[in-house]
Design a protein around this motif. Structure first.
Motif, short mmCIF file in Angstrom:
data_model
loop_
_atom_site.label_atom_id
_atom_site.label_comp_id
_atom_site.label_asym_id
_atom_site.label_seq_id
_atom_site.Cartn_x
_atom_site.Cartn_y
_atom_site.Cartn_z
N LYS A 1 0.85 -1.19 0.00
CA LYS A 1 0.00 0.00 0.00
C LYS A 1 0.89 1.24 0.00
CE LYS A 1 -3.42 2.37 2.84
NZ LYS A 1 -4.17 2.30 4.10
N PRO A 2 0.65 2.19 -0.90
CA PRO A 2 1.51 3.38 -0.95
C PRO A 2 1.21 4.40 0.15
CG PRO A 2 -0.13 3.50 -2.69
CD PRO A 2 -0.31 2.17 -2.00
N PHE A 3 2.22 5.19 0.46
CA PHE A 3 2.09 6.32 1.36
C PHE A 3 3.00 7.43 0.83
CE2 PHE A 3 5.45 3.68 3.04
CZ PHE A 3 6.42 4.54 3.52
N THR A 4 2.88 8.63 1.38
CA THR A 4 3.62 9.78 0.89
C THR A 4 4.98 9.90 1.59
OG1 THR A 4 1.57 10.95 0.43
CG2 THR A 4 3.56 12.29 0.58
N LEU A 5 6.02 10.14 0.79
CA LEU A 5 7.36 10.42 1.30
C LEU A 5 7.76 11.82 0.85
CD1 LEU A 5 10.11 9.71 2.59
CD2 LEU A 5 10.75 8.67 0.38
N ASN A 6 8.13 12.66 1.83
CA ASN A 6 8.66 14.00 1.56
C ASN A 6 10.06 14.07 2.15
OD1 ASN A 6 6.21 15.05 0.45
ND2 ASN A 6 5.42 15.19 2.53
N TYR B 1 12.76 15.17 -2.60
CA TYR B 1 11.88 14.12 -3.14
C TYR B 1 10.49 14.34 -2.58
CZ TYR B 1 9.93 9.57 -4.36
OH TYR B 1 9.15 8.57 -4.90
N GLU B 2 9.49 14.10 -3.41
CA GLU B 2 8.09 14.12 -2.99
C GLU B 2 7.37 13.12 -3.87
OE1 GLU B 2 4.52 17.33 -2.29
OE2 GLU B 2 6.09 17.80 -3.73
N GLY B 3 6.80 12.07 -3.26
CA GLY B 3 6.12 11.07 -4.05
C GLY B 3 5.53 9.96 -3.22
N GLN B 4 4.89 9.02 -3.92
CA GLN B 4 4.28 7.85 -3.29
C GLN B 4 5.28 6.70 -3.28
OE1 GLN B 4 0.78 7.53 -2.07
NE2 GLN B 4 1.39 9.67 -1.96
N VAL B 5 5.42 6.07 -2.13
CA VAL B 5 6.33 4.94 -1.96
C VAL B 5 5.60 3.81 -1.24
CG1 VAL B 5 8.39 6.42 -1.89
CG2 VAL B 5 7.24 5.82 0.24
N THR C 1 7.85 12.29 6.62
CA THR C 1 8.60 13.50 6.32
C THR C 1 9.99 13.37 6.91
OG1 THR C 1 6.57 14.82 6.36
CG2 THR C 1 8.66 16.02 6.57
N LEU C 2 11.00 13.60 6.06
CA LEU C 2 12.39 13.59 6.49
C LEU C 2 12.93 15.00 6.36
CD1 LEU C 2 13.66 10.39 4.65
CD2 LEU C 2 12.59 10.56 6.88
N LEU C 3 13.37 15.59 7.47
CA LEU C 3 14.01 16.90 7.48
C LEU C 3 15.49 16.65 7.66
CD1 LEU C 3 11.50 18.70 9.86
CD2 LEU C 3 11.50 18.69 7.36
N LEU C 4 16.27 16.86 6.60
CA LEU C 4 17.67 16.46 6.57
C LEU C 4 18.60 17.64 6.38
CD1 LEU C 4 17.18 13.45 4.14
CD2 LEU C 4 17.39 13.35 6.64
#
Length: 97
Positions: free
Chosen positions: A4-9, A18-22, A79-82
């Protein structure tokens, strides 16, 4: 593992890397690798620099070299703040390849 996909930011101070469904993410936390899938419990974790691996929905595993930061999973959005992201994503054979 769920498909099942979810959002990755993925964000750095100067850009949206990156912003998309993973469908899966393996992130380098300060306590070791951490896996995140859809419907994961809410989570906040410190990230160490290293290899971030993710599988875009309908795609093959990708890898990015990332600097330290923070991970937050809430309401099927990761959400990854790097501090930094090095280069572009590269295809890899699997989550631990």
């Amino acid at each position: 593992m769920s498909t099942k996909p979810f959002t990755l930011n993925i964000l750095t101070p100067d850009r949206m890397a990156y912003e998309g469904q993973v469908t899966s993410v393996i992130a380098p936390s300060t306590q070791g690798a951490i896996g995140v899938w859809a419907d994961h419990a809410p989570l906040v974790s410190a990230l160490a620099g290293g290899s971030l691996r993710y599988q875009p929905a309908g795609g093959s595993w990708q890898s990015l070299q990332v600097g330290p930061g923070v991970l937050e999973m809430a309401r099927n959005t990761l959400t990854l703040l790097l501090e930094s992201v090095e280069g572009e994503s590269a295809a890899v054979a699997g989550p631990y390849a």
